[in-house]
Scaffold this active site. Structure first.
Site, PDB file in Angstrom:
ATOM      1  N   ASP A  50       0.822  -1.207   0.000  1.00  0.00           N
ATOM      2  CA  ASP A  50       0.000   0.000   0.000  1.00  0.00           C
ATOM      3  C   ASP A  50       0.866   1.272   0.000  1.00  0.00           C
ATOM      4  OD1 ASP A  50      -2.291   1.472   0.013  1.00  0.00           O
ATOM      5  OD2 ASP A  50      -2.774   1.133   2.117  1.00  0.00           O
ATOM      6  N   ASN A  52       1.484   3.363  -2.919  1.00  0.00           N
ATOM      7  CA  ASN A  52       2.109   3.796  -4.182  1.00  0.00           C
ATOM      8  C   ASN A  52       1.641   5.201  -4.576  1.00  0.00           C
ATOM      9  OD1 ASN A  52       3.231   1.301  -4.317  1.00  0.00           O
ATOM     10  ND2 ASN A  52       1.986   0.560  -6.019  1.00  0.00           N
ATOM     11  N   HIS A  67       3.171   3.431  -8.957  1.00  0.00           N
ATOM     12  CA  HIS A  67       3.018   2.002  -9.255  1.00  0.00           C
ATOM     13  C   HIS A  67       4.275   1.459  -9.949  1.00  0.00           C
ATOM     14  CE1 HIS A  67      -0.971   2.233  -7.784  1.00  0.00           C
ATOM     15  NE2 HIS A  67      -1.451   2.954  -8.787  1.00  0.00           N
ATOM     16  N   SER A  95      -7.206  -5.396  -6.550  1.00  0.00           N
ATOM     17  CA  SER A  95      -8.434  -5.956  -5.987  1.00  0.00           C
ATOM     18  C   SER A  95      -9.602  -5.746  -6.951  1.00  0.00           C
ATOM     19  CB  SER A  95      -8.754  -5.286  -4.645  1.00  0.00           C
ATOM     20  OG  SER A  95      -9.222  -3.969  -4.883  1.00  0.00           O
ATOM     21  N   LEU A 161      10.066 -21.254  -4.618  1.00  0.00           N
ATOM     22  CA  LEU A 161       9.147 -20.298  -3.982  1.00  0.00           C
ATOM     23  C   LEU A 161       7.765 -20.354  -4.621  1.00  0.00           C
ATOM     24  CD1 LEU A 161       8.605 -17.681  -2.213  1.00  0.00           C
ATOM     25  CD2 LEU A 161       9.381 -16.380  -4.213  1.00  0.00           C
ATOM     26  N   ARG A 218       1.677  -5.012   6.015  1.00  0.00           N
ATOM     27  CA  ARG A 218       1.015  -3.959   5.233  1.00  0.00           C
ATOM     28  C   ARG A 218       1.834  -2.690   5.375  1.00  0.00           C
ATOM     29  NH1 ARG A 218      -5.219  -2.620   4.158  1.00  0.00           N
ATOM     30  NH2 ARG A 218      -4.884  -0.810   2.847  1.00  0.00           N
ATOM     31  N   SER A 226      -8.394  -5.324   4.444  1.00  0.00           N
ATOM     32  CA  SER A 226      -8.951  -4.961   3.142  1.00  0.00           C
ATOM     33  C   SER A 226      -9.373  -6.136   2.258  1.00  0.00           C
ATOM     34  CB  SER A 226      -7.957  -4.069   2.381  1.00  0.00           C
ATOM     35  OG  SER A 226      -7.744  -2.887   3.092  1.00  0.00           O
TER      36      SER A 226
END
Ligand code: FPP
Length: 284
Positions: A50, A52, A67, A95, A161, A218, A226
Site C-alpha cells: 500500500d 504507491n 506504481h 483488488s 518459492l 502492510r 482490506s
C-alpha cells in the site's frame, strides 16, 4: 455527568491501550536487523503493498509513477523471499474494487503488469518459482489474461518459492466461489454435505495446498486487511510498516521478519501447558 459514568471514563483513560494500537511501527531508525534462523521464519508471508499513490503524490508525480516504483520494490522483495527460503509469498496487486480507479490509473497498472510478466518470467522460471494467480483471471483484459495463464502454465511444475499474485481478487468473492464449488460437488454426488470440514473448504480456495499465512505485512501505516485472504489470515501475525510500498526494501522486510520471530504464537492454547487429548478428560 453521572458519577459512575465519570469513573468509567477516567478508568478507560488509564487502562493500557490494546496491543494493536501500541505495535511499534517498523521505522528506518530501528537498529539494523539480521535474518532470524530458518526455523523462526514464517512459511507463508502475505503483503498488502500500500502507498504507491501517496508516494507519487508526495513527490509531485502522477500516481502511475508510484506504481512503477512499486513494481521495482516488488521485484526485490520476491528475490529476497527466494534468497531467504520463504516457502510462499502472496502479494495483493489488484483488488476487484480497484477497477473503480480512473481509466488512466487502471490502464497504467495493466501495462505494468504485462511488462512485469514479460520481463521477469524467464528469471522466475529459472529460479524454480511457481506462480499462481489468486483471483478471477478470466475477468482480466485479454493480453493480461494470456500472460497470466502462460506464467502459471510455464511454472506449474516448479518446486521453489510459491509466488501468489492476487489480481482481480476479493476475499469474500473467494469464499463465495469455494462455497459454490462445494455445492456443485455435492450436487454431482462427489461429496456429502457432512464431508465439508475446514480441510475440504480450504481445498476449494485459490491457495489450496499451501500453509495458512503466518505473517501479514502492510505498508503505508494503514492497519486493515482490506478483504485480502480472510480465510488464510485467521491466525496470521500482522506487522504494519509506516513506509510507502516503493520504499519497502530488503532491510525493512528483514525487520518485519524479526518482529514476527519475536512474537509468541499460541493458536488459542496456553504456552507451557500439555494439551488435554480428550474433551471428556477436560470436562472431569
Ligand atoms: C496500493 O497503493 C497499490 C496498488 C493498488 C497496486 C499495487 C501494484 C504494484 C505494486 C505494481 C504492479 C503489480 C505487479 C504484479 C507488476 P495505492 O495506489 O492504493 O496507494 P495510496 O493508498 O497511497 O493511494
Amino acid at each position: 455527568m453521572r458519577f459512575d459514568k465519570l469513573t468509567r471514563l477516567l478508568g478507560n483513560a488509564f487502562r493500557p491501550k490494546p496491543e494493536y494500537i501500541t505495535i511499534t511501527p517498523v521505522t528506518a531508525s530501528a537498529p539494523a536487523p539480521t535474518l532470524p534462523p530458518p526455523e523462526a521464519l514464517p512459511r507463508h508471508v502475505a503483503i498488502i503493498m500500500d502507498g504507491n499513490g501517496r508516494w507519487a503524490t508526495s513527490r509531485g508525480l502522477p500516481r502511475s509513477a508510484g506504481h512503477a516504483a512499486g513494481t521495482e520494490a516488488l521485484r526485490d522483495i520476491i528475490r529476497a523471499s527466494d534468497d531467504w527460503g520463504i516457502e510462499a509469498l502472496s502479494l495483493y496487486a489488484f483488488s476487484t474494487e480497484n477497477w473503480s480507479r480512473s481509466k488512466e490509473e487502471v490502464s497504467a497498472l495493466m501495462g505494468l503488469l504485462l511488462k512485469y510478466f514479460n520481463s521477469e518470467i524467464d528469471e522466475l522460471d529459472e529460479k524454480n518459482v511457481k506462480i499462481t494467480i489468486l483471483g478471477d483471471v478470466d475477468g482480466m483484459p485479454e493480453p493480461q489474461r494470456q500472460a497470466l495463464l502462460n506464467a502459471m502454465a510455464r511454472t506449474e511444475d516448479n518446486r521453489g518459492l510459491r509466488l501468489n499474485i492476487a489480481l482481480n481478487y476479493g476475499g469474500r468473492a473467494e469464499l463465495a466461489r469455494a462455497a459454490r464449488l462445494l455445492a456443485q460437488a455435492v450436487k454431482d454426488g462427489e461429496i456429502e454435505p457432512g464431508d465439508i470440514d475446514e480441510e475440504e473448504f480450504a481445498s476449494k480456495l485459490y491457495t489450496a495446498g499451501l500453509p495458512d499465512v503466518d505473517l501479514l505485512i502492510r505498508t503505508s501505516g494503514e492497519m486493515r486487511t482490506s478483504n485480502f485472504l480472510p480465510w488464510q489470515l485467521a491466525y496470521a501475525e500482522m506487522v504494519f510498516d509506516e513506509c510507502y510500498w516503493p520504499d519497502f526494501d530488503r532491510a525493512r522486510y528483514m525487520k518485519c521478519l524479526c518482529v514476527y520471530a519475536s512474537r509468541d504464537r499460541r493458536f488459542g492454547g496456553v504456552k507451557g501447558q500439555t494439551p488435554s487429548t480428550e474433551k471428556e478428560e477436560a470436562a472431569n
